[in-house]
Design a protein around this motif. Structure first.
Motif, PDB file in Angstrom:
ATOM      1  N   ASP A 209      -2.488  11.259  17.099  1.00 13.38           N
ATOM      2  CA  ASP A 209      -1.178  10.634  17.285  1.00 13.38           C
ATOM      3  C   ASP A 209      -0.427  10.663  15.959  1.00 13.38           C
ATOM      4  OD1 ASP A 209       0.926   9.253  18.408  1.00 13.38           O
ATOM      5  OD2 ASP A 209      -0.256   7.490  18.982  1.00 13.38           O
ATOM      6  N   ASN A 210       0.868  10.341  16.005  1.00 11.81           N
ATOM      7  CA  ASN A 210       1.601  10.083  14.772  1.00 11.81           C
ATOM      8  C   ASN A 210       0.897   8.956  14.029  1.00 11.81           C
ATOM      9  OD1 ASN A 210       4.693  10.145  16.673  1.00 11.81           O
ATOM     10  ND2 ASN A 210       3.545  11.883  15.878  1.00 11.81           N
ATOM     11  N   ALA A 211       0.892   9.035  12.724  1.00  7.58           N
ATOM     12  CA  ALA A 211       0.234   8.005  11.906  1.00  7.58           C
ATOM     13  C   ALA A 211       1.217   7.529  10.845  1.00  7.58           C
ATOM     14  CB  ALA A 211      -1.024   8.557  11.252  1.00  7.58           C
ATOM     15  N   THR A 212       1.475   6.221  10.818  1.00  6.99           N
ATOM     16  CA  THR A 212       2.452   5.652   9.883  1.00  6.99           C
ATOM     17  C   THR A 212       1.924   4.338   9.324  1.00  6.99           C
ATOM     18  OG1 THR A 212       4.283   6.649  11.103  1.00  6.99           O
ATOM     19  CG2 THR A 212       4.829   4.825   9.632  1.00  6.99           C
ATOM     20  N   ALA A 213       2.122   4.137   8.039  1.00 12.07           N
ATOM     21  CA  ALA A 213       1.730   2.887   7.380  1.00 12.07           C
ATOM     22  C   ALA A 213       2.815   2.467   6.403  1.00 12.07           C
ATOM     23  CB  ALA A 213       0.400   3.053   6.643  1.00 12.07           C
ATOM     24  N   LEU A 214       3.015   1.167   6.288  1.00 10.23           N
ATOM     25  CA  LEU A 214       3.926   0.575   5.313  1.00 10.23           C
ATOM     26  C   LEU A 214       3.143  -0.518   4.594  1.00 10.23           C
ATOM     27  CD1 LEU A 214       7.621  -0.465   5.867  1.00 10.23           C
ATOM     28  CD2 LEU A 214       6.055  -1.911   4.581  1.00 10.23           C
ATOM     29  N   PHE A 215       3.017  -0.371   3.286  1.00 11.43           N
ATOM     30  CA  PHE A 215       2.199  -1.290   2.495  1.00 11.43           C
ATOM     31  C   PHE A 215       3.062  -2.005   1.470  1.00 11.43           C
ATOM     32  CE2 PHE A 215      -0.984  -1.735  -1.141  1.00 11.43           C
ATOM     33  CZ  PHE A 215      -1.530  -2.902  -0.638  1.00 11.43           C
ATOM     34  N   VAL A 216       3.048  -3.336   1.532  1.00  6.36           N
ATOM     35  CA  VAL A 216       3.753  -4.173   0.562  1.00  6.36           C
ATOM     36  C   VAL A 216       2.705  -4.724  -0.400  1.00  6.36           C
ATOM     37  CG1 VAL A 216       5.281  -6.141   0.222  1.00  6.36           C
ATOM     38  CG2 VAL A 216       5.420  -4.812   2.343  1.00  6.36           C
ATOM     39  N   GLU A 217       2.838  -4.376  -1.661  1.00 10.35           N
ATOM     40  CA  GLU A 217       1.832  -4.762  -2.641  1.00 10.35           C
ATOM     41  C   GLU A 217       1.919  -6.247  -2.993  1.00 10.35           C
ATOM     42  OE1 GLU A 217       2.466  -2.318  -5.996  1.00 10.35           O
ATOM     43  OE2 GLU A 217       1.995  -0.445  -4.949  1.00 10.35           O
ATOM     44  N   PRO A 218       0.788  -6.885  -3.244  1.00  8.40           N
ATOM     45  CA  PRO A 218       0.828  -8.243  -3.795  1.00  8.40           C
ATOM     46  C   PRO A 218       1.559  -8.244  -5.129  1.00  8.40           C
ATOM     47  CG  PRO A 218      -1.386  -7.671  -3.053  1.00  8.40           C
ATOM     48  CD  PRO A 218      -0.576  -6.409  -3.030  1.00  8.40           C
ATOM     49  N   ALA A 219       2.096  -9.367  -5.489  1.00  9.53           N
ATOM     50  CA  ALA A 219       2.940  -9.445  -6.684  1.00  9.53           C
ATOM     51  C   ALA A 219       2.202  -9.083  -7.957  1.00  9.53           C
ATOM     52  CB  ALA A 219       3.519 -10.855  -6.816  1.00  9.53           C
ATOM     53  N   ASP A 220       0.878  -9.230  -7.990  1.00  5.01           N
ATOM     54  CA  ASP A 220       0.146  -8.991  -9.230  1.00  5.01           C
ATOM     55  C   ASP A 220      -0.367  -7.561  -9.366  1.00  5.01           C
ATOM     56  OD1 ASP A 220      -1.687  -9.122  -7.215  1.00  5.01           O
ATOM     57  OD2 ASP A 220      -3.118 -10.381  -8.297  1.00  5.01           O
ATOM     58  N   VAL A 221      -0.024  -6.688  -8.396  1.00  6.93           N
ATOM     59  CA  VAL A 221      -0.457  -5.298  -8.482  1.00  6.93           C
ATOM     60  C   VAL A 221       0.448  -4.558  -9.452  1.00  6.93           C
ATOM     61  CG1 VAL A 221      -0.675  -3.123  -7.240  1.00  6.93           C
ATOM     62  CG2 VAL A 221      -1.481  -5.235  -6.190  1.00  6.93           C
ATOM     63  N   ARG A 222      -0.134  -3.802 -10.365  1.00  9.05           N
ATOM     64  CA  ARG A 222       0.648  -3.104 -11.383  1.00  9.05           C
ATOM     65  C   ARG A 222       0.726  -1.596 -11.156  1.00  9.05           C
ATOM     66  NH1 ARG A 222       2.713  -7.242 -11.900  1.00  9.05           N
ATOM     67  NH2 ARG A 222       2.156  -8.852 -13.401  1.00  9.05           N
ATOM     68  N   THR A 223      -0.247  -1.037 -10.427  1.00  8.39           N
ATOM     69  CA  THR A 223      -0.248   0.401 -10.172  1.00  8.39           C
ATOM     70  C   THR A 223       0.490   0.671  -8.888  1.00  8.39           C
ATOM     71  OG1 THR A 223      -2.400   0.564 -11.214  1.00  8.39           O
ATOM     72  CG2 THR A 223      -1.690   2.444  -9.885  1.00  8.39           C
ATOM     73  N   ARG A 224       1.515   1.510  -8.938  1.00  8.63           N
ATOM     74  CA  ARG A 224       2.398   1.650  -7.792  1.00  8.63           C
ATOM     75  C   ARG A 224       2.713   3.119  -7.505  1.00  8.63           C
ATOM     76  NH1 ARG A 224       4.395  -3.219 -10.413  1.00  8.63           N
ATOM     77  NH2 ARG A 224       4.139  -4.910  -8.933  1.00  8.63           N
ATOM     78  N   VAL A 225       2.851   3.413  -6.199  1.00  5.65           N
ATOM     79  CA  VAL A 225       3.252   4.723  -5.742  1.00  5.65           C
ATOM     80  C   VAL A 225       4.310   4.521  -4.665  1.00  5.65           C
ATOM     81  CG1 VAL A 225       2.537   6.830  -4.545  1.00  5.65           C
ATOM     82  CG2 VAL A 225       1.000   5.765  -6.191  1.00  5.65           C
ATOM     83  N   THR A 226       5.350   5.323  -4.665  1.00  9.86           N
ATOM     84  CA  THR A 226       6.380   5.243  -3.640  1.00  9.86           C
ATOM     85  C   THR A 226       6.417   6.561  -2.881  1.00  9.86           C
ATOM     86  OG1 THR A 226       7.709   3.731  -4.942  1.00  9.86           O
ATOM     87  CG2 THR A 226       8.826   4.880  -3.150  1.00  9.86           C
ATOM     88  N   GLU A 227       6.324   6.478  -1.538  1.00  8.02           N
ATOM     89  CA  GLU A 227       6.395   7.641  -0.697  1.00  8.02           C
ATOM     90  C   GLU A 227       7.763   7.710  -0.032  1.00  8.02           C
ATOM     91  OE1 GLU A 227       4.108   9.951  -0.247  1.00  8.02           O
ATOM     92  OE2 GLU A 227       2.634   8.963  -1.551  1.00  8.02           O
TER      93      GLU A 227
END
Length: 233
Positions: A209-227
């Motif tokens: 099937d189509n696969a989709t995810a949206l992830f909101v990081e906790p405020a203390d996360v410092r490593t980030r990636v934007t898709e």
């Protein structure tokens, strides 16, 4: 944006002809944060894709003070205005101080993320879940037969919950019906992988099937990636 959580999303169509999933995010002036919505079109046709895009956009742009149930109903009005038979399932997360208020129809899901584990917040509106909750037999096919949708749901059928967690995960069934909870947790333990790794892993493990995810990081996360992900206007 300053003051807002970092979030990222990813989506793949898998073996389907088209991608009928959609996400949208909107931060109104004066709102306490960003409203997130993820929709999964019912079927593999242009009507399903358009319904998902319109539903996600309408839900995300609903004023926060109206609440997430009103967001689902706004999506319903928008989808019905399209005419035709296109439909979708939908989950929407609206911010409040320290967390999110959530509403959903169908089998799109929301999870809280505490930095080490996910906690499922929603309960699938499927025939399988209906019979499972009543300790009755059900077939595997029933996992994919929804009992509510954007086009058809009555207000009292819309699921609601809330979470004080700052970490949030929204998924379509192409992710959560393929990946075991432990695999989701393992992937999110490395925030740099986030949504993109969830989607890629679901497809690699044979997702149909189509696969989709949206992830909101906790405020203390410092490593980030934007898709990058195309959303409805």
């Amino acid at each position: 944006m300053a003051g807002y959580p970092r979030w990222h999303t990813a989506s793949e169509k898998g073996p389907r002809e088209r991608n009928a999933d959609a996400v949208s995010a909107y931060a109104a002036a004066g709102a306490p944060g960003i409203t997130f919505a993820l929709a999964d079109g019912v079927g593999d046709d242009p009507g399903a894709r358009r319904a998902a895009q319109v539903a996600a956009a309408a839900a995300a742009r609903t004023p926060v003070e109206a609440g997430p149930v009103k967001a689902i109903l706004a999506a319903q009005q928008a989808v019905r205005r399209l005419g035709g038979t296109g439909d979708a399932v939908l989950v929407v997360a609206m911010p409040f101080a320290g967390g999110y208020r959530i509403a959903w129809v169908g089998d799109a899901r929301a999870y809280a993320w505490d930095g080490s584990m996910t906690h499922k917040l929603t309960q699938d509106h499927t025939l399988a879940e209906y019979f499972r909750s009543r300790h009755q037999p059900y077939s595997p096919r029933m996992e994919h037969l929804v009992t509510t949708s954007v086009r058809t749901a009555k207000p009292e059928e819309i699921g609601t919950t809330e979470t004080p967690s700052g970490g949030l995960l929204l998924t379509s069934d192409g992710v959560h019906k393929v990946l075991p909870p432990a695999t989701i947790d393992e992937i999110l333990a490395d925030p740099a992988r986030g949504a993109s790794a969830l989607v890629a892993t679901a497809i690699a493990l044979g997702g149909r099937d189509n696969a989709t995810a949206l992830f909101v990081e906790p405020a203390d996360v410092r490593t980030r990636v934007t898709e990058r992900f195309p959303t409805a206007a």
